[in-house]
Design an enzyme around this catalytic site. Structure first.
Site, PDB file in Angstrom:
ATOM      1  N   GLU A  44      -3.246  10.364   2.984  1.00 53.00           N
ATOM      2  CA  GLU A  44      -4.402  10.453   3.872  1.00 53.00           C
ATOM      3  C   GLU A  44      -4.497  11.880   4.399  1.00 53.00           C
ATOM      4  O   GLU A  44      -3.568  12.389   5.030  1.00 53.00           O
ATOM      5  CB  GLU A  44      -4.274   9.469   5.036  1.00 53.00           C
ATOM      6  N   ASP A  90       0.002   5.485   0.449  1.00 55.54           N
ATOM      7  CA  ASP A  90      -1.119   6.330   0.864  1.00 55.54           C
ATOM      8  C   ASP A  90      -0.840   7.820   0.831  1.00 55.54           C
ATOM      9  O   ASP A  90       0.237   8.271   1.218  1.00 55.54           O
ATOM     10  CB  ASP A  90      -1.494   6.040   2.331  1.00 55.54           C
ATOM     11  N   GLU A 133       0.841  -1.205   0.000  1.00 49.76           N
ATOM     12  CA  GLU A 133       0.000   0.000   0.000  1.00 49.76           C
ATOM     13  C   GLU A 133       0.872   1.250   0.000  1.00 49.76           C
ATOM     14  O   GLU A 133       1.935   1.290   0.635  1.00 49.76           O
ATOM     15  CB  GLU A 133      -0.907  -0.001   1.230  1.00 49.76           C
TER      16      GLU A 133
END
Length: 334
Positions: A110, A108, A106
């Protein structure tokens, strides 16, 4: 607006102007994406090039790319929800958690909600092969208001490195090394965009919850870009094809992947002015720095042992009393 915020904004604007703009083809929503959840809370524009995700009392929402990608460049211009957004998380990321449940990768972005009058914070993170116990979080204060207009956020992922961009300015680079082993993402991933309720942790460690009296919360995405080799999740074992290798070789040779001196300087300036947490300086969680961490003494002295900045960034004057939100949400307000 405080002197520091004006200075940081000037630095970013000047930096972006000095760098060559990233130009890649964008796609209509139908060409590259499909709704993921909260279908009634997904609103698409008439030309299908802008999509808005809503979070309300009933549900959040999200979309996902129609294909997986073995490395690539993933980008969107995003406008975040306005007003009081504590506890609201907007995420733009690539992952394969739905395919590799125990050993997922993953990358990210955010966006961690905010209390009115405070600057928005964005967190970048990276996991490889299910290494969720070794979070590689970095957090930055955005030097602009991300709710008034669109700003571009991009992830470049190659077999050699991962680079995160804000408005075409690189803000973080992770170079792959043998010592990282499986912690470096290596399996094909989907692109996701979501908005959801993260009251338990997103704003001040969960001190402030989502207050739905300020909803619905709307995050809009446009200039959607997907660049890379598409991989069929069913045929994945045989997908390390010469075609994908050729696509990535072209990506590695492009201006996107070349970290010029100008890009390195721009990244250093952004991090000096805007980084407020780094896992590389969090000796409480990680007494031994990770292999990809380049510990710079002058930078290390700015951070406490928990990885957070020693001195709070001075951004703007305190809001007038009437501009402050009420107390944190009570159950009756939900």
């Amino acid at each position: 607006m405080g002197t520091y915020r004006l200075l940081a904004l000037a630095v970013l604007v000047g930096t972006a102007a000095a760098l060559q703009a990233i130009n890649v083809a964008t796609v209509e929503f139908e060409e590259g994406y499909t709704p993921l959840f909260g279908f009634d809370n997904i609103v698409r524009s008439a030309d299908d090039r802008t999509v808005s995700l809503l979070l309300d009392r009933s549900t959040g929402s999200g979309f996902v790319s129609s294909s997986m990608y073995q490395h690539g460049f993933f980008s969107a211009s995003i406008k975040l929800p306005s007003d009081y957004t504590a506890g609201v998380v907007v995420a733009f990321y690539v992952s394969n958690g739905d395919v590799f449940e125990k050993r997922h990768d993953e990358l990210d972005f955010e966006f961690l909600g905010n209390i009115r009058g405070k600057p928005w914070r964005v967190q970048t993170n990276m996991y490889g092969n299910g290494s969720v116990s070794r979070g590689r979080e970095e957090r930055y204060v955005l030097p602009f208001d991300p709710t008034t207009e669109f700003h571009r956020y991009s992830i470049l992922w190659t077999r050699a490195a991962v680079v995160f961009f804000v408005d075409d300015v690189p803000v973080r680079e992770v170079r792959r090394s043998a010592a990282m082993a499986g912690d470096f993402p290596s399996k094909p991933m989907f692109l996701y965009a979501t908005v959801w309720d993260a009251s338990t942790w997103a704003t001040s460690g969960g001190r402030y919850s989502v207050n739905y009296r300020y909803g619905p919360f709307v995050a809009s995405f446009t200039d959607l870009a997907l660049l890379g080799c598409r991989v069929d999740p069913i045929q994945m074992p045989s997908s390390g094809s010469a075609e994908c290798t050729a696509v990535e070789d072209a990506l590695l040779a492009s201006d996107l992947a070349v970290m010029t001196l100008e890009k390195q300087q721009a990244m250093r300036r952004f991090r000096e002015h805007n980084m407020v947490y780094s896992y590389c300086y969090d000796t409480l969680r990680y007494p031994v720095p990770f292999p990809e961490c380049s510990v710079v003494d002058s930078e290390r002295r700015r951070f406490k042992g928990n990885g957070h900045l020693r001195l709070a960034l001075r951004r703007r004057h305190r809001p007038r009393p009437e501009a402050r939100p009420g107390r944190p949400t009570r159950a009756a307000d939900m």
